[in-house]
Structure formats: C-alpha cells, structure tokens
Design a protein around this motif. Structure first.
Motif, PDB file in Angstrom:
ATOM      1  N   LYS A 110       0.990  -1.353  -0.170  1.00 31.09           N
ATOM      2  CA  LYS A 110      -0.382   0.334  -0.151  1.00 31.09           C
ATOM      3  C   LYS A 110       1.068   1.197   0.462  1.00 31.09           C
ATOM      4  N   TYR A 111       0.609   2.141  -1.106  1.00 34.17           N
ATOM      5  CA  TYR A 111       1.882   2.996  -1.125  1.00 34.17           C
ATOM      6  C   TYR A 111       1.679   4.014  -0.385  1.00 34.17           C
ATOM      7  N   GLY A 112       2.751   4.669   0.760  1.00 32.04           N
ATOM      8  CA  GLY A 112       2.151   5.963   0.971  1.00 32.04           C
ATOM      9  C   GLY A 112       1.997   4.973   2.639  1.00 32.04           C
ATOM     10  N   ASN A 113       1.937   3.839   3.187  1.00 27.63           N
ATOM     11  CA  ASN A 113       1.651   3.366   4.298  1.00 27.63           C
ATOM     12  C   ASN A 113       2.546   2.484   4.678  1.00 27.63           C
ATOM     13  N   LYS A 114       3.816   2.412   5.205  1.00 27.83           N
ATOM     14  CA  LYS A 114       5.216   1.148   5.426  1.00 27.83           C
ATOM     15  C   LYS A 114       4.387   0.093   6.722  1.00 27.83           C
ATOM     16  N   ASN A 115       3.190   0.516   6.385  1.00 31.61           N
ATOM     17  CA  ASN A 115       3.056  -0.230   8.352  1.00 31.61           C
ATOM     18  C   ASN A 115       1.939  -1.334   7.402  1.00 31.61           C
ATOM     19  N   PHE A 116       1.735  -1.398   6.969  1.00 33.73           N
ATOM     20  CA  PHE A 116       0.540  -1.479   6.215  1.00 33.73           C
ATOM     21  C   PHE A 116       1.645  -3.639   5.334  1.00 33.73           C
ATOM     22  N   PRO A 117       0.430  -4.457   5.504  1.00 27.45           N
ATOM     23  CA  PRO A 117       1.318  -5.949   5.316  1.00 27.45           C
ATOM     24  C   PRO A 117       1.583  -5.830   3.888  1.00 27.45           C
ATOM     25  N   HIS A 118       2.332  -6.233   3.412  1.00 25.76           N
ATOM     26  CA  HIS A 118       2.454  -6.397   1.999  1.00 25.76           C
ATOM     27  C   HIS A 118       1.599  -7.922   1.566  1.00 25.76           C
ATOM     28  N   GLY A 119       0.734  -7.794   0.377  1.00 25.77           N
ATOM     29  CA  GLY A 119       0.131  -9.305   0.014  1.00 25.77           C
ATOM     30  C   GLY A 119       0.328  -9.386  -1.326  1.00 25.77           C
ATOM     31  N   GLY A 120      -0.936 -10.543  -1.956  1.00 30.81           N
ATOM     32  CA  GLY A 120      -1.080 -11.003  -3.499  1.00 30.81           C
ATOM     33  C   GLY A 120      -2.089 -10.248  -3.353  1.00 30.81           C
ATOM     34  N   LEU A 121      -2.353  -9.814  -4.446  1.00 26.02           N
ATOM     35  CA  LEU A 121      -3.931  -9.179  -5.334  1.00 26.02           C
ATOM     36  C   LEU A 121      -4.508 -10.071  -4.412  1.00 26.02           C
ATOM     37  N   GLU A 122      -5.225 -11.182  -3.553  1.00 31.09           N
ATOM     38  CA  GLU A 122      -5.982 -12.156  -3.167  1.00 31.09           C
ATOM     39  C   GLU A 122      -6.290 -10.759  -2.052  1.00 31.09           C
ATOM     40  N   ASP A 123      -5.300 -10.887  -1.060  1.00 30.19           N
ATOM     41  CA  ASP A 123      -5.051 -10.033   0.006  1.00 30.19           C
ATOM     42  C   ASP A 123      -5.597  -9.134  -0.221  1.00 30.19           C
ATOM     43  N   PHE A 124      -5.108  -7.975  -1.107  1.00 28.31           N
ATOM     44  CA  PHE A 124      -5.431  -6.855  -0.405  1.00 28.31           C
ATOM     45  C   PHE A 124      -7.344  -6.707  -1.623  1.00 28.31           C
ATOM     46  N   LYS A 125      -7.631  -7.875  -2.059  1.00 27.02           N
ATOM     47  CA  LYS A 125      -9.538  -7.903  -2.291  1.00 27.02           C
ATOM     48  C   LYS A 125      -9.821  -7.794  -1.207  1.00 27.02           C
ATOM     49  N   GLU A 126      -9.491  -8.316  -0.025  1.00 28.25           N
ATOM     50  CA  GLU A 126     -10.123  -8.552   1.195  1.00 28.25           C
ATOM     51  C   GLU A 126      -9.197  -7.231   1.844  1.00 28.25           C
ATOM     52  N   TRP A 127      -8.622  -6.901   2.227  1.00 27.25           N
ATOM     53  CA  TRP A 127      -7.954  -5.724   3.359  1.00 27.25           C
ATOM     54  C   TRP A 127      -9.236  -4.745   2.719  1.00 27.25           C
ATOM     55  N   LEU A 128      -9.029  -4.374   1.241  1.00 23.70           N
ATOM     56  CA  LEU A 128      -9.749  -3.622   0.470  1.00 23.70           C
ATOM     57  C   LEU A 128     -10.841  -3.253   0.099  1.00 23.70           C
ATOM     58  N   LYS A 129     -11.659  -4.818  -0.066  1.00 27.77           N
ATOM     59  CA  LYS A 129     -13.222  -4.619   0.253  1.00 27.77           C
ATOM     60  C   LYS A 129     -13.772  -3.738  -0.132  1.00 27.77           C
ATOM     61  N   GLY A 130     -14.977  -3.266  -0.916  1.00 26.38           N
ATOM     62  CA  GLY A 130     -15.495  -2.433  -0.855  1.00 26.38           C
ATOM     63  C   GLY A 130     -15.169  -0.943  -2.061  1.00 26.38           C
ATOM     64  N   HIS A 131     -13.018  -0.997  -2.096  1.00 25.96           N
ATOM     65  CA  HIS A 131     -13.085   0.021  -2.873  1.00 25.96           C
ATOM     66  C   HIS A 131     -13.236  -0.052  -4.383  1.00 25.96           C
ATOM     67  N   GLU A 132     -12.790   0.839  -5.607  1.00 22.98           N
ATOM     68  CA  GLU A 132     -13.125   0.548  -6.764  1.00 22.98           C
ATOM     69  C   GLU A 132     -11.903   1.285  -7.186  1.00 22.98           C
ATOM     70  N   VAL A 133     -11.973   0.186  -8.049  1.00 28.55           N
ATOM     71  CA  VAL A 133     -10.794   0.237  -8.801  1.00 28.55           C
ATOM     72  C   VAL A 133     -11.258   1.534  -9.852  1.00 28.55           C
ATOM     73  N   LEU A 134     -10.225   2.677 -10.288  1.00 29.20           N
ATOM     74  CA  LEU A 134     -10.814   3.497 -11.148  1.00 29.20           C
ATOM     75  C   LEU A 134      -9.757   3.445 -12.327  1.00 29.20           C
ATOM     76  N   HIS A 135      -8.268   3.648 -11.957  1.00 23.26           N
ATOM     77  CA  HIS A 135      -7.800   3.376 -13.197  1.00 23.26           C
ATOM     78  C   HIS A 135      -5.697   2.720 -12.797  1.00 23.26           C
ATOM     79  N   ILE A 136      -5.647   1.932 -13.328  1.00 22.81           N
ATOM     80  CA  ILE A 136      -4.319   1.266 -13.473  1.00 22.81           C
ATOM     81  C   ILE A 136      -3.074   1.310 -14.520  1.00 22.81           C
ATOM     82  N   TYR A 137      -2.053   2.032 -13.544  1.00 27.53           N
ATOM     83  CA  TYR A 137      -0.631   2.471 -14.276  1.00 27.53           C
ATOM     84  C   TYR A 137      -0.384   0.871 -14.679  1.00 27.53           C
ATOM     85  N   ILE A 138       1.119   1.038 -15.661  1.00 25.28           N
ATOM     86  CA  ILE A 138       1.826  -0.431 -15.956  1.00 25.28           C
ATOM     87  C   ILE A 138       3.036   0.592 -16.450  1.00 25.28           C
TER      88      ILE A 138
END
Length: 525
Positions: free
Chosen positions: A161-189
């Motif tokens: 999680k950008y800007g939060n070093k205390n937030f745990p690292h994880g895979g997309l499956e983890d963040f889907k649960e941790w950030l449930k309810g958030h809506e993706v607006l755009h993606i940068y590659i």
C-alpha cells in the motif's frame, strides 16, 4: 381602453419552452454513449527520454501491440488504463498481460488507484482512497525470455500500500479482502529502465482486467453501435456496428439487429445473411481482428390524406369542435444489436431523437342554443390544410331532457376559428361571442407556399380579430350589430433560395362594408 397585445404570444412561448426541453433531452442523450467492445481506455506515455506507441511489428493478439522504450537519460515509461465504469476490487478475478522483453533487463510495476468514499475520484490526501503497487521485478526475476511472449499474471505479484509502510504486503487476493468496497478507477503499468543498458524496451499486448481486454487494435475502442443522436422524419440514418474476436482462436461472429418499428431497412455493407435484413454471419474471424457493418435505415414520415364533407342542422344545444394539424411531435426511436463472438457476447442500443415536424394547425368550433346550421368541406394533406365552412346560428331557448329531469337553456352563441402556420410564423384568429345570432363563412389554406384566411361575418355581439406575421400584427375588437369581411394572405416565392415575399405578397386587413355597421362601436386594442 388601449393595450399592447401580440396574438399567439403564449403559444409561441410554449413552443420555445418545448424546444428548450427537447435540447435538454438531447444533451442527456449525448451524455450517455453506447458501450464499446471494451470498457477500458488506454494512454501510452511519452516524454523527452521515453516513448510509448502502438506497433505492428510483433503483436501477440491481432495486428498491433504497445511498444514501450526508455533511452539512456530516461527512467520510466507508462501505459495508463482507465476504466469507463469503476470496478470493485473484490470483483477483479483476472489481471494479466503478455510481455515480450526487448533491450535491457527492465523492471515492471503495476499500480491500482482506488476510490474509497464513492466520490468517483482518487485523491492522494484522502485517507479513504487507496493506491497499491506491486514490488517491481525485472525480466530475469520473472524468468521471462527476451524476444518471446511471456504471460505476466498480476495475481503472482506481491503488492504494497503506497504511503503506508505499516500496512502489510500481500498478493492481489489479500488486498481484495483488505480493501473490500474500494473501486478501481485506473491502473498504471510502469516499465523502469535498466541502469546498465543504454535503452530499455518491451512490447505489451492482450491486457486483461476481469472480462475486459485491451489488444491495441484500431477499432477496439469504437462503440459497438454508433449512429446519429437526431434525425429528421422520413430521413436516412446510418448505423455503424463494430465487432471483434478477443479469443485466441478463430471464431464465427453473428451480429443480430433489432430495428425500431418506426424505421425501415434500406441497405447494408456487407449485405445481411440470405433471406434476412437483420442478421450477419462472419465466419472464421482471426484472433484480434475487428470489422464493421454499415446499415442504412429510413425513418417513417407521417403521411395521410383526407377529404371531408358534411352538413348539420337542427334546434337545441350545439357544441362543436374541430382541429386539423400537420405538426408532429418529437419522438425517440431505439435500435439494438447483439453480437455473439465465440464464448463472448456484446450488446448495445442507441436512441435517436426524430425532430418534430413544424407545420400548420386549423382549429374551429361553435357553441350556443337555438337554431344551428353548418356546412363544411375539409381537405387534409401531410403538408397542407384547406377548409371551406359556413355557419348560421340564432339564439333561442331550448330544453335539455335528461332521464329524471329537464334543464331549460338559453345560451348566447360563440364561434372561433384559429389558423396558424408555424412553418412561416403566421397566425390568424377570429372569435365571436355573446352573440344573439351569427352568420359566418370562411375559407382558408395553410401550406408552405401559400396561406390565407378569408372570412365573412354578420354578428350581433362581440368579435375579436387578430393576425400576426413576420414583421407585424393586428388586434381589433368590435361590439354591436355589424357585418364585416376579412382577408389575409401570405405567398412564398418558392423559386428563391431564401425567404422572400413577392410584390403584394402580403395582404392583411379587415374590410367593413359602408353603412353596414349598425348600432355598435369598434375598438382598436
């Protein structure tokens, strides 16, 4: 008593309000575009030391792919992906792309920008919004081969999680649960330069987010169905249908149109399937290939003809009303399409506003008790109205018999005739009321090239006569026992390209026969 009054002002105001409402509706129609083959938009970044472009050199799917490169003085180059409709992160079940590394051992990173407070935007200072990014990894870390296409699965990457070093690292499956309810607006590659190489480059193709796919093809972002937002009644409408194959193998594509019943099929390119006018089968469409179908339709224009003759006479209570109009209101036509492409299907519909037809209106009527006789000849065409009517009425008492009682009536006579040509912005109206007797005859024609109203009346009562045309108006009232003739005419020089009047084309006025105005008075208001 004097007052300034322009007839038809309220009617014209109502028409102006209708036009404003129609414009607002058209703006709303324009605000909601038809869906495309993908709900993803993309932008390839470029700067002084980096470049992103579409290339046809080494595509994985179809004929095109994205070419990203960074030179010796640059650091990064990005492909930005924007979602037409925000997608809940928990609904993302696929996030992948195909990569063909070129020069250098570049690193790749994927970032998600998310809205957490339903504001529809990502703000870096908003604690409810979120930005996550994968830990950048080089081609060698990922085991990718240069000069070959390799699949990069976002679910195999580790995110923070950008800007939060205390937030745990994880895979997309983890963040889907941790950030449930958030809506993706755009993606940068992002492609990071290899510091040991003068140039770092890579090809990227077939980006998949959920069921949405980007393969950088020319027609990919076109609307599935495109057409005009407005059209004229009886005019032609051209629809463009865009189809494509997003699978990895050739597929047969079937396009099925559902036409509005107020439209007629004219032609298409290519032609529809034999025996059909709304179905196209395109066999063995190659992966990534797109195509279009052009369909020409014609809207139905209202058309009617009528010749009406009749007479009526009798004694009693009379109340008559009649109206003829060549005007037609604005209406909406809806055409829909469904596309079957292998295991995928697409559908879209398009609304087109048919503009109103501005024409003419004739309205007339009489009311009163006593003797009544009327004779009329009416001629109606889709572009013109003609009428020849005569009315004779005299007031006397009468009885209205009901089932359990009777009602004695003794009502004065009233009559009116209103002729409006909105196409030429002309209008005439004669009203007679509080009359003990009326003898009235009038002829009128309302058309694009010629409009006139001729009246002859003998009335014991009150008469209001009004006329309005481009450049002037007349408003008169007469009270008493009188005879009068009226004549108003407008002729349009149709051979000229612009609106113009021939010499003596306009004759608006009232003639009151000498010695025929008995006890009474005239008032010009």
């Amino acid at each position: 008593m004097c007052k300034s009054y322009k007839p038809g002002k309220l009617l014209r105001s109502a028409r102006y309000l209708s036009c404003i409402m129609a414009i607002l509706i058209l703006m709303l129609l324009c605000y909601f575009p038809a869906a495309g083959l993908t709900d993803l938009d993309w932008r390839l970044g470029s700067s002084k030391y980096s470049q992103g472009s579409v290339s046809d050199e080494a595509a994985f799917h179809g004929s095109n792919c994205a070419d990203l490169s960074v030179d010796n003085k640059g650091t990064t180059v990005r492909a930005r992906i924007y979602l037409d409709e925000p997608m809940a992160i928990e609904d993302i079940d696929r996030m992948s792309m195909w990569v063909n590394p070129g020069a250098g051992n570049g690193k790749v990173q994927i970032e998600f920008y998310m809205d957490g407070d339903e504001s529809g935007a990502y703000e870096s200072k908003d604690p409810q919004d979120a930005r996550i990014r994968s830990i950048s990894r080089s081609w060698s870390d990922l085991g990718f081969s240069h000069g070959q296409w390799n699949e990069l699965d976002g679910f195999d990457l580790e995110f923070e999680k950008y800007g939060n070093k205390n937030f745990p690292h994880g895979g997309l499956e983890d963040f889907k649960e941790w950030l449930k309810g958030h809506e993706v607006l755009h993606i940068y590659i992002t492609l990071y330069k290899d510091s040991k190489a003068p140039v770092t480059s890579a090809f990227i193709d077939y980006i998949r987010i959920g069921d949405e796919i980007i393969s950088f093809e020319p027609l990919e972002e076109e609307d599935v169905k495109y057409g005009p937002k407005s059209a004229t009644a009886g005019g032609k409408i051209t629809y463009t249908i865009t189809y494509g194959n997003n699978d990895f193998q050739p597929v047969d594509i079937v396009v099925m149109e559902k036409y509005d019943p107020k439209t007629v099929f004219i032609e298409s390119q290519p032609a529809p399937d034999p025996g059909s006018n709304n179905r196209w089968t395109i066999p063995a469409v190659a992966p990534g290939k797109h195509g279009q179908i052009k369909i020409v339709m014609k809207t139905v224009k209202p058309a009617a003809k009528a010749d009406i003759e009749g007479t009526v006479s009798g004694i009693g209570l009379s109340s008559t009303r009649g109206m003829l109009s060549t005007e037609f209101e604005r209406y909406i036509i809806t055409n829909s399409v469904q596309i079957l492409a292998g295991n995928r299907s697409y559908s879209a519909s398009l609304d087109t506003a048919i503009k109103p037809i501005v024409g003419s209106t004739l309205a007339y009527g009489e009311h009163g008790s006593g003797t009544y006789q009327a004779e009329e000849e009416l001629d109606y065409r889709s572009s013109s109205i003609s009428a020849d009517r005569s009315v004779s009425a005299s007031q006397s008492p009468c009885t209205l018999n009901l089932s359990h009682r009777s009602i004695a009536l003794d009502e004065s006579w009233s009559a009116d005739v209103r002729a409006e040509n909105d196409y030429r912005d002309l209008g005439w109206m004669d009203r007679y009321h509080e009359a003990s007797w009326i003898n009235l005859s009038y002829k009128t024609k309302l058309g694009k090239s010629l409009s006139y109203l001729e009246t002859s009346a003998q009335v014991n009562g009150t008469a209001d006569r009004m006329a309005a045309w481009q450049g002037g108006f007349i408003d008169q009232r007469l009270i008493g026992n009188f005879s009068m003739d009226g004549k108003a005419k407008w002729r349009f020089a149709s051979k000229r390209k612009s609106l113009a009047m021939d010499e003596n084309a306009l004759d608006c006025g009232m003639e009151i026969g000498e010695g025929r105005l008995n006890s009474g008075r005239c008032q010009d208001l």
